[in-house]
Design an enzyme around this catalytic site. Structure first.
Site, PDB file in Angstrom:
ATOM      1  N   LYS A 194      -7.647   9.879  -3.932  1.00  0.00           N
ATOM      2  CA  LYS A 194      -6.831   8.914  -4.519  1.00  0.00           C
ATOM      3  C   LYS A 194      -6.787   9.922  -6.286  1.00  0.00           C
ATOM      4  CE  LYS A 194      -8.320   4.931  -2.175  1.00  0.00           C
ATOM      5  NZ  LYS A 194      -9.281   3.772  -1.962  1.00  0.00           N
TER       6      LYS A 194
ATOM      7  N   GLN B  18     -13.922   0.513  -5.317  1.00  0.00           N
ATOM      8  CA  GLN B  18     -13.970   1.039  -4.300  1.00  0.00           C
ATOM      9  C   GLN B  18     -15.064   0.302  -2.813  1.00  0.00           C
ATOM     10  OE1 GLN B  18     -12.063   3.946  -2.729  1.00  0.00           O
ATOM     11  NE2 GLN B  18     -12.908   3.001  -1.413  1.00  0.00           N
TER      12      GLN B  18
ATOM     13  N   ASP C 124      -4.594  -2.582  -6.107  1.00  0.00           N
ATOM     14  CA  ASP C 124      -5.214  -2.512  -4.891  1.00  0.00           C
ATOM     15  C   ASP C 124      -4.663  -3.793  -3.741  1.00  0.00           C
ATOM     16  OD1 ASP C 124      -6.764  -0.257  -3.063  1.00  0.00           O
ATOM     17  OD2 ASP C 124      -8.266  -0.939  -3.838  1.00  0.00           O
TER      18      ASP C 124
END
Ligand code: NAP
Length: 291
Positions: free
Chosen positions: A52, A96, A119
């Site tokens: 990412k 994460q 997200d």
């Protein structure tokens, strides 16, 4: 059979984003800034996060990686999240997953400012998604929609069978594909581990989204001719013949399913790269919204 090439499509999307960033720069606007929090040193999580961060560099975004030891307390993590919520330079950030067991994942997701939740995991964004309101779509389902759209796969009136009902893939894609939208208007069946006679259901599917995390689960005898296959699965399988000691397997047995398919995503280079591209797209959106 047409391969739904996630690597190429995601590269196209990144080029489009890079152009936008250049326009921002040229007109003196703020450059999008994505932050990621990584707790611990899980191998797969470290690979995902570094992918990412690299993608941010590629398109010209600013990126910040906050690495915390696996013993980090829940309180300390929540403080880090609040700091990102209050930092005006950060447009969006991700935490994460999975997190170490002593940290309550729900509490963490609830602490993220929904306007920075690129997200798309915060209940506010999930609720807006379900109501078809503007929001951040979760990156993997968003990537699946984008692949279907760009390859002009007809979904309207089709029978879509989703295998797996997770909050990040199966459930949201089942909602999105049933909505009145591009890559939507489908009749969706959501299946899971308690589903009876799964093969009878998959044999009637025009499109199958396999997201259960069981390597090569969906085999050629479970699908009809002309089916479209979206393979979300990513499982590391020990393989001493590989330098890194493992290979990546999807949830679909490609060799037996591909010959019967009209469209199919490979693993790797299918849905995986699309997920990263859509995270960047959400971050760009977050930055644009602020301006
Ligand atoms: P998950 O949370 O691991 O849940 C798996 C789902 O599959 C559950 O709903 C489970 O049913 C269902 N399931 C398990 N065995 C089944 C069976 N035999 N028949 C039917 N359904 C079954 O799911 P996830 O987080 O969405 O992950 C799924 C896979 O996608 C994993 O390999 C993951 O690594 C991968 N993934 C890839 C990306 C990407 O970017 N490509 C992104 C996210 C995830 P129950 O609910 O009844 O337990």
């Amino acid at each position: 059979m047409v391969l739904l090439d996630g690597r190429k499509t995601s590269a196209d999307i990144k080029d489009e984003i890079a152009l936008k960033v250049k326009e921002f720069k040229d007109s003196g606007k703020k450059i999008p800034h994505l932050a990621a929090i990584l707790v611990g040193t899980d191998g797969a999580s470290m690979t995902y996060v570094s992918g990412k961060v690299k993608a941010c560099e590629l398109v010209g975004f600013k990126s910040t990686l906050i690495e915390l030891p696996k013993e980090t307390s829940e309180e300390k993590l929540l403080q880090e999240i609040e700091a990102l919520n209050n930092n005006d330079d950060i447009d969006g950030f991700i935490v994460q997953l999975p997190l170490p067991k002593h940290i309550d994942e729900q509490k963490v997701l609830l602490t993220v400012d929904p306007d920075k939740d690129v997200d798309g995991f915060h209940p506010t964004n999930v609720g807006k998604m379900a109501l078809d309101l503007p929001c951040f779509l979760p990156a993997t389902p968003f990537g699946i929609l984008e692949l279907l759209e760009r390859y002009k796969v007809e979904t309207s009136g089709k029978h879509v069978v989703v295998i797996g009902r997770s909050h990040i893939v199966g459930r949201p894609i089942s909602i999105l594909m049933s909505q009145k939208r591009l890559a939507g208007n489908a009749t969706v069946t959501l299946t899971h581990s308690r589903t009876k006679n799964l093969k009878e259901i998959t044999l009637r599917a025009d499109i199958i989204v396999a997201a259960l995390g069981k390597p090569e689960f969906l085999t050629g005898d479970m699908v009809k001719d002309g089916v479209t296959i979206i393979d979300v699965g990513i499982t590391r399988i020990k393989d001493d013949s590989k330098k890194r000691g493992y290979r990546i397997a999807g949830d679909v047995h490609f060799e037996s399913v591909a010959p019967k398919s009209a469209f199919i995503t490979p693993v790797p280079r299918g849905v995986g790269p699309m997920t990263i591209a859509m995270l960047l797209k959400n971050t760009l959106l977050a930055c644009e919204r602020k301006q």
